[in-house]
Each structure stands twice: as C-alpha cells, then as structure tokens.
Design an enzyme around this catalytic site. Structure first.
Site, mmCIF file in Angstrom:
data_model
loop_
_atom_site.group_PDB
_atom_site.id
_atom_site.type_symbol
_atom_site.label_atom_id
_atom_site.label_comp_id
_atom_site.label_asym_id
_atom_site.label_seq_id
_atom_site.Cartn_x
_atom_site.Cartn_y
_atom_site.Cartn_z
ATOM 1 N N ASP A 1 -20.341 -32.075 -11.899
ATOM 2 C CA ASP A 1 -19.326 -33.013 -12.419
ATOM 3 C C ASP A 1 -18.998 -34.123 -11.412
ATOM 4 O OD1 ASP A 1 -17.934 -30.747 -10.959
ATOM 5 O OD2 ASP A 1 -16.256 -32.137 -11.214
ATOM 6 N N ASP B 1 -17.351 -25.242 -9.999
ATOM 7 C CA ASP B 1 -16.032 -25.745 -10.407
ATOM 8 C C ASP B 1 -16.133 -26.905 -11.383
ATOM 9 O OD1 ASP B 1 -14.177 -24.056 -9.089
ATOM 10 O OD2 ASP B 1 -14.892 -24.896 -7.205
ATOM 11 N N ASP C 1 -23.594 -26.465 -10.631
ATOM 12 C CA ASP C 1 -22.324 -26.444 -9.911
ATOM 13 C C ASP C 1 -21.384 -25.433 -10.574
ATOM 14 O OD1 ASP C 1 -20.073 -27.296 -8.401
ATOM 15 O OD2 ASP C 1 -19.526 -28.682 -10.011
HETATM 16 MG MG LIG Z 1 -17.644 -29.253 -9.569
#
Ligand SMILES: [Mg+2]
Length: 176
Positions: A136, A12, A10
């Site tokens: 996240d 961000d 991922d």
């Molecule tokens: Mg993320």
C-alpha cells in the site's frame, strides 16, 4: 518446468486491517468517530484532533498492538491460492516497531499457518528481488522494477501512477 514467479506481499493495510483497528481503538479510548471519507489521501493521524495527533505512535509501539489486527477480507483464501501457484513471500518493514516483531510473527502463524518461516521477510527497507509486489506504500516501489500492485488504503487513494487493487478479490482476478 518453469520456475514459479515470486510475489512479495506486505502485511499492514494489505493482509492486516490496521486502519480498522485504529477506528475501533479511537472510538473506544477517545470517543472519536473516524470516517473513511475524511481519510481520503491522508494518514489516520491527520484526521485526529490536534491533541491526539501524536498518540498513534504510542499505540503502535505498545506490545500487543499488532497481535489482534483484523484479517483483511478474503486475504486468507486468496493468499493460500497464490501460495499454490507462485513463490509467495510476506515482506513487512517490521523493524520500524521493535515490539511488533513477535506479535506479527504470531499473527501470521495464527492466520496464515501455511506460510513457512523461510517465506517471511521482516526487514527495514524492502529491497527484494521478486516479480510481483503487493503493497500500500508507493515508497516501497521506488527501486522496484517488477509488477507493482498498489493495494488501496485511504492514504493512497489520490495516487494514480500504479496498477491498483482495491481488495483481495481483485488480486485474485489479476493473478489467479
Ligand atoms: Mg503496508
């Protein structure tokens, strides 16, 4: 020879430090001092005064917001080393923010130039067939049956259901 394992990564709050950008932005634009301690288990907007709560959405929809995000420490070196050992894919739910598409593409080209376009997946829902997934957001792991590594970010610090990595050095320890 065995096929390389696939890893999805991922962007961000994993490769790009979106939280740090918010901290600097709100200090500069709103004279608001955000503390990481207050953010435990919360989204950034949850620690803002009520009158600023809706402003994060405005910022993330502005052209340029995703172009100058700080690079997460050690991510360039570790992703490069992962790229040599695994089949690495960058998987970003970029469709959420229309203006993020070009910014995110250019950001990757600047900071991770060794990632070929065939290995960049801009998507809505992250329905990917990989062996290892670093993200996240636990919502991205719901239908995933490989090895999920939850990358620590303030909002997920109270979650204990996943194998966790706090930084890129820990990713390197586990996967390299
Ligand atoms: Mg993320």
């Amino acid at each position: 020879m065995n096929k390389k394992q696939r890893i999805a990564i991922d962007m961000d709050e994993v490769m790009a430090d979106t939280i740090e950008k918010f901290i600097q932005l709100y200090k500069r634009e709103h004279n608001f001092n955000a503390s990481l301690e207050d953010m435990r288990g919360k989204e950034f907007r949850d620690i803002l005064p009520a009158e600023l709560y809706n402003t994060t959405r405005k910022y993330v929809n502005e052209p340029g917001f995703f172009r100058d995000l700080p690079v997460m420490p050690d991510s360039q070196r570790v992703v490069k080393e992962l790229h040599e050992k695994y089949d690495v894919f960058i998987v970003s739910a970029a469709m959420e923010f229309r203006n993020s598409l070009i910014d995110t593409y250019d950001w990757l080209a600047e900071h991770f130039p060794f990632i070929a376009w065939q290995h960049i997946i801009f998507c809505g829902l992250k329905i990917v067939k990989v062996d290892i997934f670093i993200d996240d957001r636990t919502r991205n792991f719901v239908d995933f049956d490989g090895r999920a590594l939850l990358y620590s970010s303030p909002h997920n610090l109270l979650i204990n259901d996943y194998e966790r990595v706090d930084n890129w050095l820990q990713v390197a320890d586990k996967l390299l």
